[in-house]
Scaffold this motif. Structure first.
Motif, mmCIF file in Angstrom:
data_model
loop_
_atom_site.group_PDB
_atom_site.id
_atom_site.type_symbol
_atom_site.label_atom_id
_atom_site.label_comp_id
_atom_site.label_asym_id
_atom_site.label_seq_id
_atom_site.Cartn_x
_atom_site.Cartn_y
_atom_site.Cartn_z
ATOM 1 N N PRO A 132 60.879 62.655 33.420
ATOM 2 C CA PRO A 132 61.867 62.728 34.506
ATOM 3 C C PRO A 132 61.585 63.816 35.530
ATOM 4 O O PRO A 132 61.877 63.648 36.712
ATOM 5 N N GLN A 133 61.001 64.927 35.113
ATOM 6 C CA GLN A 133 60.722 66.005 36.060
ATOM 7 C C GLN A 133 59.583 65.605 37.006
ATOM 8 O O GLN A 133 59.668 65.824 38.208
ATOM 9 N N VAL A 134 58.521 64.992 36.462
ATOM 10 C CA VAL A 134 57.413 64.524 37.296
ATOM 11 C C VAL A 134 57.933 63.488 38.287
ATOM 12 O O VAL A 134 57.623 63.522 39.482
ATOM 13 N N LYS A 135 58.747 62.571 37.790
ATOM 14 C CA LYS A 135 59.308 61.510 38.625
ATOM 15 C C LYS A 135 60.139 62.092 39.768
ATOM 16 O O LYS A 135 60.010 61.683 40.927
ATOM 17 N N ALA A 136 60.970 63.087 39.468
ATOM 18 C CA ALA A 136 61.841 63.686 40.484
ATOM 19 C C ALA A 136 61.029 64.414 41.559
ATOM 20 O O ALA A 136 61.296 64.253 42.757
ATOM 21 N N VAL A 137 60.042 65.198 41.143
ATOM 22 C CA VAL A 137 59.240 65.944 42.115
ATOM 23 C C VAL A 137 58.427 64.968 42.971
ATOM 24 O O VAL A 137 58.347 65.123 44.189
ATOM 25 N N ALA A 138 57.842 63.961 42.344
ATOM 26 C CA ALA A 138 57.043 62.986 43.094
ATOM 27 C C ALA A 138 57.905 62.255 44.122
ATOM 28 O O ALA A 138 57.490 62.080 45.270
ATOM 29 N N LYS A 139 59.096 61.838 43.730
ATOM 30 C CA LYS A 139 59.973 61.137 44.673
ATOM 31 C C LYS A 139 60.390 62.045 45.820
ATOM 32 O O LYS A 139 60.442 61.625 46.977
ATOM 33 N N ARG A 140 60.677 63.300 45.507
ATOM 34 C CA ARG A 140 61.077 64.257 46.534
ATOM 35 C C ARG A 140 59.944 64.483 47.542
ATOM 36 O O ARG A 140 60.156 64.473 48.752
ATOM 37 N N LEU A 141 58.731 64.659 47.017
ATOM 38 C CA LEU A 141 57.559 64.849 47.866
ATOM 39 C C LEU A 141 57.327 63.638 48.759
ATOM 40 O O LEU A 141 57.132 63.760 49.968
ATOM 41 N N ARG A 142 57.333 62.466 48.144
ATOM 42 C CA ARG A 142 57.035 61.243 48.890
ATOM 43 C C ARG A 142 58.104 60.973 49.956
ATOM 44 O O ARG A 142 57.775 60.488 51.033
ATOM 45 N N LYS A 143 59.352 61.317 49.685
ATOM 46 C CA LYS A 143 60.393 61.131 50.698
ATOM 47 C C LYS A 143 60.159 62.073 51.872
ATOM 48 O O LYS A 143 60.271 61.675 53.035
ATOM 49 N N ALA A 144 59.806 63.320 51.586
ATOM 50 C CA ALA A 144 59.530 64.286 52.652
ATOM 51 C C ALA A 144 58.342 63.813 53.494
ATOM 52 O O ALA A 144 58.362 63.910 54.724
ATOM 53 N N TRP A 145 57.315 63.271 52.832
ATOM 54 C CA TRP A 145 56.157 62.784 53.562
ATOM 55 C C TRP A 145 56.503 61.553 54.398
ATOM 56 O O TRP A 145 56.009 61.401 55.517
ATOM 57 N N LYS A 146 57.336 60.700 53.854
ATOM 58 C CA LYS A 146 57.754 59.506 54.607
ATOM 59 C C LYS A 146 58.508 59.928 55.866
ATOM 60 O O LYS A 146 58.271 59.392 56.950
ATOM 61 N N ASP A 147 59.388 60.912 55.726
ATOM 62 C CA ASP A 147 60.119 61.429 56.882
ATOM 63 C C ASP A 147 59.146 62.036 57.898
ATOM 64 O O ASP A 147 59.291 61.832 59.102
ATOM 65 N N LEU A 148 58.149 62.766 57.421
ATOM 66 C CA LEU A 148 57.144 63.377 58.292
ATOM 67 C C LEU A 148 56.373 62.299 59.061
ATOM 68 O O LEU A 148 56.161 62.408 60.275
ATOM 69 N N ILE A 149 55.973 61.252 58.371
ATOM 70 C CA ILE A 149 55.233 60.163 59.009
ATOM 71 C C ILE A 149 56.099 59.445 60.037
ATOM 72 O O ILE A 149 55.653 59.149 61.144
ATOM 73 N N ASN A 150 57.366 59.199 59.668
ATOM 74 C CA ASN A 150 58.274 58.545 60.620
ATOM 75 C C ASN A 150 58.469 59.393 61.881
ATOM 76 O O ASN A 150 58.507 58.861 62.994
ATOM 77 N N GLU A 151 58.579 60.705 61.711
ATOM 78 C CA GLU A 151 58.708 61.612 62.861
ATOM 79 C C GLU A 151 57.454 61.554 63.730
ATOM 80 O O GLU A 151 57.531 61.549 64.950
ATOM 81 N N ALA A 152 56.271 61.526 63.090
ATOM 82 C CA ALA A 152 55.022 61.474 63.828
ATOM 83 C C ALA A 152 54.915 60.175 64.616
ATOM 84 O O ALA A 152 54.494 60.184 65.784
ATOM 85 N N VAL A 153 55.341 59.078 64.016
ATOM 86 C CA VAL A 153 55.292 57.783 64.694
ATOM 87 C C VAL A 153 56.282 57.779 65.869
ATOM 88 O O VAL A 153 55.951 57.319 66.969
ATOM 89 N N GLU A 154 57.477 58.298 65.651
ATOM 90 C CA GLU A 154 58.493 58.347 66.706
ATOM 91 C C GLU A 154 58.048 59.218 67.871
ATOM 92 O O GLU A 154 58.313 58.895 69.021
ATOM 93 N N SER A 155 57.379 60.329 67.593
ATOM 94 C CA SER A 155 56.965 61.232 68.660
ATOM 95 C C SER A 155 55.840 60.624 69.513
ATOM 96 O O SER A 155 55.623 61.049 70.633
#
Length: 157
Positions: A132-155
């Motif tokens: 569960p800890q690996v799963k939580a950290v991985a999901k948190r990281l991937r969500k932050a990266w998805k947000d970063l990519i979406n921001e880059a695409v929007e800009s």
């Protein structure tokens, strides 16, 4: 009597415990005598946490992401994830995976960093990890990266 085994790898079978007295039944008084003293629990063996040193940003560019030292460190950690011993499609050492993911989480990344290191591809299996800890950290990281990519695409629009 025990049989001798060559190589000395086996020990003699322990002696059988003496027969225990029958358990008291309803309506009968329990047998008199001192209560057995339970053996003390073994002391827990301390397990050191895995350490994955992380780069410390040294320039203003490094601190906002995209600096060379951050990218080098992200690449080193990505390589560490790729190099972990795997069993049934997942690394054997969940604590080490978690330590690496948490170290990655502390480093600011840019769209280019993610593209060059392929961290999104490498970390994809960890979002469904049994730990569960690996799963939580991985999901948190991937969500932050998805947000970063979406921001880059929007800009770029």
């Amino acid at each position: 009597a025990t049989a001798a085994v060559r190589g000395g790898g086996c020990q003699a079978a322990p002696a059988r415990p003496a027969a225990l007295p029958p358990a008291p039944t309803a309506g009968h008084a329990p047998l008199a005598g001192p209560a057995p003293v339970p053996a003390p629990a073994p002391a827990p063996v301390p397990v050191p946490a895995p350490t994955i040193p992380t780069a410390v940003p040294t320039t203003a560019q490094d601190m906002v992401g995209g600096g060379d030292s951050c990218r080098v460190e992200l690449q080193r950690l990505a390589d560490a994830l790729r190099g972990l011993e795997v069993e049934d499609g997942m690394p054997k050492d969940a604590a080490k995976v978690c330590a690496i993911l948490e170290a990655i989480e502390k480093i600011p990344a840019t769209f280019e960093d993610l593209r060059e290191t392929q961290l999104g591809v490498i970390t994809k299996p960890f979002k469904d990890a049994a730990d569960p800890q690996v799963k939580a950290v991985a999901k948190r990281l991937r969500k932050a990266w998805k947000d970063l990519i979406n921001e880059a695409v929007e800009s770029q629009k």
